[in-house]
Scaffold this motif. Structure first.
Motif, PDB file in Angstrom:
ATOM      1  N   UNK A   1      45.815  45.640  41.842  1.00  0.00           N
ATOM      2  CA  UNK A   1      44.566  45.131  41.245  1.00  0.00           C
ATOM      3  C   UNK A   1      44.884  44.307  39.996  1.00  0.00           C
ATOM      4  N   UNK A   2      45.799  44.804  39.160  1.00  0.00           N
ATOM      5  CA  UNK A   2      46.075  44.079  37.918  1.00  0.00           C
ATOM      6  C   UNK A   2      46.731  42.729  38.214  1.00  0.00           C
ATOM      7  N   UNK A   3      47.594  42.674  39.245  1.00  0.00           N
ATOM      8  CA  UNK A   3      48.183  41.388  39.636  1.00  0.00           C
ATOM      9  C   UNK A   3      47.106  40.429  40.126  1.00  0.00           C
ATOM     10  N   UNK A   4      46.153  40.972  40.905  1.00  0.00           N
ATOM     11  CA  UNK A   4      45.088  40.131  41.447  1.00  0.00           C
ATOM     12  C   UNK A   4      44.220  39.565  40.328  1.00  0.00           C
ATOM     13  N   UNK A   5      43.959  40.405  39.303  1.00  0.00           N
ATOM     14  CA  UNK A   5      43.152  39.934  38.169  1.00  0.00           C
ATOM     15  C   UNK A   5      43.924  38.865  37.401  1.00  0.00           C
ATOM     16  N   UNK A   6      45.211  39.086  37.256  1.00  0.00           N
ATOM     17  CA  UNK A   6      46.028  38.223  36.403  1.00  0.00           C
ATOM     18  C   UNK A   6      46.279  36.853  37.042  1.00  0.00           C
ATOM     19  N   UNK A   7      46.588  36.843  38.338  1.00  0.00           N
ATOM     20  CA  UNK A   7      47.023  35.590  38.969  1.00  0.00           C
ATOM     21  C   UNK A   7      45.982  34.985  39.900  1.00  0.00           C
ATOM     22  N   UNK A   8      45.083  35.804  40.450  1.00  0.00           N
ATOM     23  CA  UNK A   8      44.041  35.253  41.323  1.00  0.00           C
ATOM     24  C   UNK A   8      44.570  34.935  42.717  1.00  0.00           C
ATOM     25  N   UNK A   9      43.687  34.515  43.621  1.00  0.00           N
ATOM     26  CA  UNK A   9      44.073  34.298  45.020  1.00  0.00           C
ATOM     27  C   UNK A   9      44.935  33.046  45.236  1.00  0.00           C
ATOM     28  N   UNK A  10      45.030  32.180  44.224  1.00  0.00           N
ATOM     29  CA  UNK A  10      45.829  30.960  44.395  1.00  0.00           C
ATOM     30  C   UNK A  10      47.328  31.270  44.372  1.00  0.00           C
ATOM     31  N   UNK A  11      47.700  32.333  43.702  1.00  0.00           N
ATOM     32  CA  UNK A  11      49.119  32.659  43.536  1.00  0.00           C
ATOM     33  C   UNK A  11      49.711  33.163  44.851  1.00  0.00           C
ATOM     34  N   UNK A  12      50.787  32.542  45.260  1.00  0.00           N
ATOM     35  CA  UNK A  12      51.367  32.872  46.567  1.00  0.00           C
ATOM     36  C   UNK A  12      51.915  34.292  46.609  1.00  0.00           C
ATOM     37  N   UNK A  13      52.652  34.647  45.525  1.00  0.00           N
ATOM     38  CA  UNK A  13      53.288  35.971  45.512  1.00  0.00           C
ATOM     39  C   UNK A  13      52.233  37.077  45.554  1.00  0.00           C
ATOM     40  N   UNK A  14      51.193  36.873  44.775  1.00  0.00           N
ATOM     41  CA  UNK A  14      50.120  37.888  44.739  1.00  0.00           C
ATOM     42  C   UNK A  14      49.472  38.026  46.107  1.00  0.00           C
ATOM     43  N   UNK A  15      49.220  36.880  46.744  1.00  0.00           N
ATOM     44  CA  UNK A  15      48.584  36.924  48.056  1.00  0.00           C
ATOM     45  C   UNK A  15      49.489  37.609  49.080  1.00  0.00           C
ATOM     46  N   UNK A  16      50.766  37.335  48.954  1.00  0.00           N
ATOM     47  CA  UNK A  16      51.721  37.967  49.876  1.00  0.00           C
ATOM     48  C   UNK A  16      51.740  39.481  49.674  1.00  0.00           C
ATOM     49  N   UNK A  17      51.703  39.861  48.409  1.00  0.00           N
ATOM     50  CA  UNK A  17      51.696  41.290  48.069  1.00  0.00           C
ATOM     51  C   UNK A  17      50.428  41.965  48.619  1.00  0.00           C
ATOM     52  N   UNK A  18      49.273  41.312  48.391  1.00  0.00           N
ATOM     53  CA  UNK A  18      48.012  41.870  48.887  1.00  0.00           C
ATOM     54  C   UNK A  18      48.028  41.947  50.411  1.00  0.00           C
ATOM     55  N   UNK A  19      48.592  40.934  51.030  1.00  0.00           N
ATOM     56  CA  UNK A  19      48.649  40.885  52.485  1.00  0.00           C
ATOM     57  C   UNK A  19      49.489  42.036  53.031  1.00  0.00           C
ATOM     58  N   UNK A  20      50.558  42.372  52.316  1.00  0.00           N
ATOM     59  CA  UNK A  20      51.398  43.472  52.806  1.00  0.00           C
ATOM     60  C   UNK A  20      50.752  44.830  52.546  1.00  0.00           C
ATOM     61  N   UNK A  21      50.185  45.026  51.359  1.00  0.00           N
ATOM     62  CA  UNK A  21      49.675  46.353  50.992  1.00  0.00           C
ATOM     63  C   UNK A  21      48.380  46.696  51.710  1.00  0.00           C
ATOM     64  N   UNK A  22      47.590  45.709  52.066  1.00  0.00           N
ATOM     65  CA  UNK A  22      46.308  46.006  52.706  1.00  0.00           C
ATOM     66  C   UNK A  22      46.409  45.677  54.183  1.00  0.00           C
ATOM     67  N   UNK A  23      46.320  46.726  55.011  1.00  0.00           N
ATOM     68  CA  UNK A  23      46.546  46.531  56.447  1.00  0.00           C
ATOM     69  C   UNK A  23      45.387  45.798  57.103  1.00  0.00           C
ATOM     70  N   UNK A  24      44.165  46.026  56.581  1.00  0.00           N
ATOM     71  CA  UNK A  24      43.006  45.353  57.172  1.00  0.00           C
ATOM     72  C   UNK A  24      42.687  44.122  56.341  1.00  0.00           C
ATOM     73  N   UNK A  25      42.521  42.983  57.020  1.00  0.00           N
ATOM     74  CA  UNK A  25      42.471  41.716  56.281  1.00  0.00           C
ATOM     75  C   UNK A  25      41.161  41.533  55.517  1.00  0.00           C
ATOM     76  N   UNK A  26      40.084  42.226  55.968  1.00  0.00           N
ATOM     77  CA  UNK A  26      38.836  42.072  55.210  1.00  0.00           C
ATOM     78  C   UNK A  26      38.962  42.698  53.829  1.00  0.00           C
ATOM     79  N   UNK A  27      39.923  43.620  53.684  1.00  0.00           N
ATOM     80  CA  UNK A  27      40.113  44.259  52.382  1.00  0.00           C
ATOM     81  C   UNK A  27      40.759  43.298  51.383  1.00  0.00           C
ATOM     82  N   UNK A  28      41.486  42.308  51.885  1.00  0.00           N
ATOM     83  CA  UNK A  28      42.032  41.288  50.968  1.00  0.00           C
ATOM     84  C   UNK A  28      40.885  40.510  50.330  1.00  0.00           C
TER      85      UNK A  28
END
Lengths: 344, 217
Positions: free
Chosen positions: B78-105
């Motif tokens: 959550x803190x990475x998502x707040x800090x970097x937002x959805x534009x950041x590739x690394x953050x999006x990759x991290x969210x994509x891995x940690x959340x198995x269901x894509x609607x949760x991203x």
């Protein structure tokens, strides 16, 4: 007390011990009209029949608008005149509210802030609120609770004794939480009865059992003939009914399970709202020849530690002199006034 | 369970905090028993399931060790998502891995980020729940769900197994609170009764004191 005496006392009192010995007999003049269980059932049957008759007499169904304000927000409900109750309105909103509301508060333009039973049909369009004992100002809910406790104690006392011991309920005064105990006055066909702690505890247990059944307090407003028919076996109530109808043209009766009694009301939603309960003492009122049952109780969800509750129990053991029948100016006690319209 | 002594000097830590946002939760250093047949990978997959469930249901009950471990990953995400937002590739990759269901991203970036933007505290709460206690012939919860093979084997070895449980929740969830807030009010029936009992006892005491003062003749 010798063993012989205590055995005798056990033999005489309470339905849970030995059968009554033959040489004892009830000496009071009232004992000829011993109320049997049949009278309770008969009263209940009259109540059922009258309730059904009133429901059928409504005729064509008219709609009323009820504006409900609760913790869940405001809602406008379309209900049936003289059929729908606040309980029905609460069912449309939340199961939690249906179960936990103590009493309703009805606001109409002509009559603001009337405390209203949860099972009393609404007679016109109104604004509705639900009251609980955890509100910021729980005055009405507290008094309703105290009155309902007296009523439930009446139901318990009338069933607790053996069938051959006459129990005639007299009345219970208007609720006064400051007096420290809720009260029921009743005639019991026993000489110099001094209840033991075990007997008092069994009354308390009966109260808790009644609470576990979660029975609703059913409301009914009846005419003089029906009221006199209902309480034909009770000499006290006959007098009370006569006095009530000097000023009113209706009397309000309530039913819990099979037990029917007169009260001004309002009563709480159902018996399950009674939490902790103790019947603390029974005093004999010499002048009235009545026993005064006193108890203390808390609504469900109200927590109090054991020591503090013990203080309340000890206080309730002293005689509560709130409106002793022979000392009150007005006969009957004001609790018996109804909210029905006055006869001019 | 002593805290391991860091082998490196602590000097570098200040620089590290600029790269990774600081966790607002206490990190427990005790060894967590989270053995898995697939090794460290299996352990991460289990943690991923927990984090996904937490984001989906917002309040879950689970084993204490797993809750404690997964909490840190959820906070970090959550803190990475707040800090970097959805534009950041690394953050999006991290969210994509940690959340198995894509609607949760989507939920993470559209619901949780606005909710937690102004939180100075942590984003999750953890409570200790009552333990599940298993002994020979007593495993009530297992009969309801599924037979936990590991627990059953351990019971036969040690005689007793105690499973510590925890409740993990995201702050700002829509459920009723875990603990009721207690307000005291002098008009509550028990307070009215107690104050009137106090007055009554005072008055009776003063009366008895007066009667004691007058000597009996």
């Amino acid at each position: 007390m010798t063993l012989c005496q205590s055995l005798q006392r056990f033999g005489r009192v309470g339905r849970w011990v030995l059968p009554k010995s033959h040489h004892e007999s009830i000496t009071r003049s009232f004992s000829v009209s011993t109320p049997l269980l049949n009278d309770t059932l008969r009263r209940s049957a009259i109540f059922t029949a009258e309730k059904k008759r009133q429901h059928e007499a409504v005729g064509r169904i008219n709609k009323i608008e009820v504006e409900v304000t609760s913790d869940y927000g405001n809602e406008l409900l379309l209900m049936n005149r003289d059929i729908s109750t606040p309980h029905d309105c609460a069912k449309h909103i939340s199961g939690h509210l249906t179960k936990n509301a103590f009493v309703a508060l009805v606001n109409t333009d002509s009559n603001p802030n009337q405390p209203w039973d949860m099972h009393k049909p609404l007679s016109s369009s109104c604004r509705l609120q639900f009251l609980k004992t955890t509100d910021k100002n729980p005055w009405i809910a507290n008094n309703t609770f105290w009155r309902s406790c007296s009523f439930m104690l009446g139901a318990v006392v009338s069933k607790a004794f053996r069938d051959d011991i006459a129990v005639i309920l007299h009345s219970f005064p208007s609720p006064n939480v400051y007096s420290g105990s809720f009260i029921l006055d009743a005639f019991v066909g026993l000489e110099s009865w001094n209840p033991s702690p075990e007997e008092l505890r069994s009354f308390s247990a009966d109260m808790v059992k009644l609470s576990g059944e979660e029975l609703p307090f059913e409301y009914l407003s009846v005419s003089r003939e029906i009221a006199e028919d209902m309480f034909s076996d009770n000499p006290y109530k006959r007098v009370h009914i006569g006095n009530i109808f000097e000023n009113h043209n209706e009397v309000v009766v309530y039913r819990v399970g099979d037990h029917v009694d007169i009260s001004r009301g309002p009563m709480m939603n159902h018996t399950g709202l009674l939490g902790r309960c103790t019947i603390a003492s029974v005093h004999y009122l010499e002048d009235d020849q009545l026993f005064r049952f006193q108890g203390v109780a808390l609504p469900i969800g109200h927590k109090l530690n054991h020591y503090a509750y013990g203080i309340l129990e000890n206080r309730a053991k002293f005689l509560n002199d709130h409106m002793i029948p022979s000392q009150t100016k007005f006969q009957p006690a004001p609790e018996y006034a109804t909210e029905a319209t006055k006869v001019n | 369970m002593s805290r391991p002594v860091p082998t490196r000097p602590l000097l570098r830590y200040a620089e590290l905090s600029k790269l990774v946002s600081r966790l607002n939760i206490p990190v427990h250093w005790h060894v967590k028993r989270m053995r898995n047949p697939q090794g460290p990978e299996g352990r991460l997959i289990k943690l991923r399931q927990t984090v996904t469930a937490l984001f989906k249901y917002e309040r879950i009950e689970l084993n204490y060790a797993r809750a404690d471990e997964a909490r840190g990953y959820a906070e970090r995400l959550i803190s990475e998502a707040i800090r970097h937002g959805p534009q950041c590739e690394e953050t999006m990759e991290m969210a994509d891995w940690w959340l198995e269901e894509k609607q949760l991203v989507h939920k993470l970036f559209k619901v949780l980020v606005p909710r937690y933007q102004s939180y100075p505290t942590s984003f999750t709460t953890m409570y200790r729940a009552p333990c599940w206690y298993f002994s020979d012939g007593y495993h009530p919860q297992l009969t309801e769900v599924e037979k936990n093979r590991e627990v059953n084997e351990t019971i036969s070895m040690h005689g007793v197994v105690l499973l510590q449980k925890a409740v993990l929740e995201l702050k700002g969830h829509p459920y009723p609170p875990m603990f009721r807030t207690h307000h005291s009010n002098p008009r509550f029936i028990q307070n009215v009764l107690l104050s009137s009992a106090k007055d009554y006892l005072k008055s009776t005491r003063s009366q008895s004191a007066k009667s004691n003062d007058t000597p009996d003749v």
